[in-house]
Design a protein around this motif. Structure first.
Motif, PDB file in Angstrom:
ATOM      1  N   SER A 156      38.420  43.256  48.933  1.00 30.62           N
ATOM      2  CA  SER A 156      39.425  43.105  49.996  1.00 30.62           C
ATOM      3  C   SER A 156      40.828  43.222  49.409  1.00 30.62           C
ATOM      4  N   GLU A 157      41.680  44.001  50.085  1.00 32.65           N
ATOM      5  CA  GLU A 157      43.058  44.183  49.586  1.00 32.65           C
ATOM      6  C   GLU A 157      43.974  43.038  50.013  1.00 32.65           C
ATOM      7  N   SER A 158      43.435  42.040  50.720  1.00 34.36           N
ATOM      8  CA  SER A 158      44.315  40.956  51.202  1.00 34.36           C
ATOM      9  C   SER A 158      44.868  40.143  50.019  1.00 34.36           C
ATOM     10  N   ARG A 159      44.089  40.049  48.917  1.00 35.37           N
ATOM     11  CA  ARG A 159      44.620  39.426  47.685  1.00 35.37           C
ATOM     12  C   ARG A 159      44.407  40.435  46.556  1.00 35.37           C
ATOM     13  N   PRO A 160      45.352  41.381  46.399  1.00 34.97           N
ATOM     14  CA  PRO A 160      45.151  42.491  45.448  1.00 34.97           C
ATOM     15  C   PRO A 160      44.769  42.036  44.048  1.00 34.97           C
ATOM     16  N   VAL A 161      45.300  40.899  43.599  1.00 33.43           N
ATOM     17  CA  VAL A 161      45.048  40.477  42.214  1.00 33.43           C
ATOM     18  C   VAL A 161      43.558  40.208  41.979  1.00 33.43           C
ATOM     19  N   LEU A 162      42.819  39.859  43.041  1.00 32.69           N
ATOM     20  CA  LEU A 162      41.383  39.573  42.891  1.00 32.69           C
ATOM     21  C   LEU A 162      40.530  40.849  42.844  1.00 32.69           C
ATOM     22  N   THR A 163      41.163  42.021  43.054  1.00 30.22           N
ATOM     23  CA  THR A 163      40.404  43.279  42.929  1.00 30.22           C
ATOM     24  C   THR A 163      40.310  43.713  41.455  1.00 30.22           C
ATOM     25  N   GLY A 164      40.856  42.886  40.568  1.00 32.18           N
ATOM     26  CA  GLY A 164      40.812  43.198  39.137  1.00 32.18           C
ATOM     27  C   GLY A 164      40.080  42.125  38.344  1.00 32.18           C
ATOM     28  N   VAL A 165      39.891  42.407  37.051  1.00 35.54           N
ATOM     29  CA  VAL A 165      39.267  41.448  36.129  1.00 35.54           C
ATOM     30  C   VAL A 165      40.372  40.896  35.225  1.00 35.54           C
ATOM     31  N   ASN A 166      40.429  39.576  35.143  1.00 32.24           N
ATOM     32  CA  ASN A 166      41.445  38.911  34.332  1.00 32.24           C
ATOM     33  C   ASN A 166      41.000  38.882  32.862  1.00 32.24           C
ATOM     34  N   TRP A 167      41.764  39.562  31.991  1.00 26.69           N
ATOM     35  CA  TRP A 167      41.490  39.531  30.549  1.00 26.69           C
ATOM     36  C   TRP A 167      42.517  38.607  29.900  1.00 26.69           C
ATOM     37  N   GLN A 168      42.012  37.577  29.223  1.00 24.18           N
ATOM     38  CA  GLN A 168      42.892  36.613  28.560  1.00 24.18           C
ATOM     39  C   GLN A 168      42.522  36.532  27.090  1.00 24.18           C
ATOM     40  N   ILE A 169      43.531  36.661  26.237  1.00 25.20           N
ATOM     41  CA  ILE A 169      43.267  36.536  24.796  1.00 25.20           C
ATOM     42  C   ILE A 169      44.035  35.325  24.282  1.00 25.20           C
ATOM     43  N   LYS A 170      43.310  34.450  23.623  1.00 25.09           N
ATOM     44  CA  LYS A 170      43.924  33.223  23.123  1.00 25.09           C
ATOM     45  C   LYS A 170      43.088  32.707  21.966  1.00 25.09           C
TER      46      LYS A 170
END
Length: 378
Positions: A156-170
């Motif tokens: 759903s494009e209603s929350r565009p950020v959720l159409t991606g995968v969050n990559w976190q490096i720490k």
């Protein structure tokens, strides 16, 4: 510009760059592929502004001549037609020559095509990447990470950020998370040569799916270059650029329960097959819901009931069941996707109550975690 190239190598390069070309783009020149002939070889570039893919065909490889260069230069040719033409050429020798007014001749055997090209200077330049933030991981691992997370992104494009995968490096660890707010997929991996600075970005699910196809037969390690707006994957002779999604990804760590009331360890493949069969009758139902019931300490029952069609029940032996008895309903599709990501090993499922999210992970390691929200059926 004039050169001769082996058709199979040109086709292989075209197959990769075509993945970035969209017929829906409003920028006319992006419906084309940019071809550059340089002393070292031929570069092909395709882009839809979100994804840019460049492949390189060297003049010579392992002592074999692949390209015979007569004159350097560049041109943009209509992607769809050029791809189709190369695919159907009669011999493995292809001659491409650009004449006045971007007239381009493509010759192979007795076949000759004349295409009208466009000025390559009008084609957007590749994104500029500072290479201070980069690391390398095996292509196989990149493919696994994509396969184990990307299916859970939102459509759903209603929350565009959720159409991606969050990559976190720490702290030397890469954590990849995808969620559509009904389920969550998380994969963590230790990086041996990770960047020293922390990094947090959201890569579009569509980009990762296309990258996965390109890495198909590519066993070279993948170098990953990070910036605040772009990510670049370098694999062999392919450069794959993707823009990043804007916006803050939600903190999903709070969603993951730290304790459980019921623990089930079961063979993942057996459970997947049972849910697949149960969903045959549940598919008519809008939600495709199946019910999961613990039975003592040695089995679970997977069932579904459709008033118009009938019902199905199946027992699956469990390796271990401990804690409270449980009856819970969930989406068959979500559960099968999660089990597929864990790949048929013994799966540990931790439940915290009938209407609370539950988690699945491999019984042998914690690298992959899947979380699913149950469905209320009464």
């Amino acid at each position: 510009m004039k050169f001769e190239v082996m058709r199979d190598r040109l086709l292989e390069a075209l197959n990769n760059v075509m993945k970035a070309v969209s017929s829906k783009t409003t920028v006319q020149i992006l419906t084309g592929i940019k071809i550059e002939a340089k002393q070292e070889g031929i570069y092909l570039t395709g882009s839809d502004a979100d994804i840019t893919i460049q492949t390189f065909i060297p003049v010579e490889e392992d002592g074999e001549q692949i390209v015979q260069l007569t004159q350097t230069g560049s041109i943009v040719l209509q992607a769809r037609f050029f791809n189709e033409i190369v695919r159907k050429l009669p011999t493995n020798d292809v001659m491409i020559e650009v004449k006045n007014n971007f007239q381009t001749d493509i010759r192979s055997g007795k076949s000759e095509f004349h295409l009208i090209g466009q000025d390559a200077n009008d084609y957007p330049l590749l994104p500029q990447m500072e290479e201070d933030q980069s690391f390398t991981i095996p292509a196989e691992l990149v493919k696994s990470i994509i396969r184990e997370t990307v299916f859970a992104v939102s459509t759903s494009e209603s929350r565009p950020v959720l159409t991606g995968v969050n990559w976190q490096i720490k702290d030397g660890e890469l954590m990849c998370v995808a969620t559509d707010s009904h389920r969550l997929a998380r994969r963590s991996t230790k990086l041996e040569n990770g960047p020293s600075e922390a990094y947090n970005a959201v890569i579009p699910g569509k980009s990762l799916n296309e990258l996965n196809k390109i890495l198909e037969d590519n066993s070279d390690p993948v170098e990953i270059v990070l910036t605040s707006q772009q990510i670049l994957f370098k694999a062999g002779n392919v450069l794959f650029y993707s823009r990043l999604l804007e916006g803050n990804y939600p903190d999903t760590s709070r969603l993951i329960p730290s304790e459980h009331k019921t623990l089930v360890v079961v063979n993942g493949r057996a459970l997947h097959q049972a849910i697949d069969r149960a969903s045959l009758l549940a598919r008519e139902d809008r939600n495709n819901v199946v019910r999961f019931t613990t039975q003592g300490q040695s089995a679970v029952e997977v069932s579904s009931n459709s008033p118009e069609i009938g019902k199905v029940e199946e027992q699956v032996l469990a390796e271990q069941i401990e804690g409270e008895e449980l009856v819970i309903s969930f989406s068959a599709k979500y559960m099968m996707d999660a089990l597929k990501a864990i790949e048929g090993h013994d799966v540990q499922i931790q439940f915290t109550g009938v209407m609370r999210p539950f988690i699945l992970k491999s019984a042998h390691d914690d690298a992959i975690l899947q979380l699913i929200l149950p469905v209320r059926t009464y």
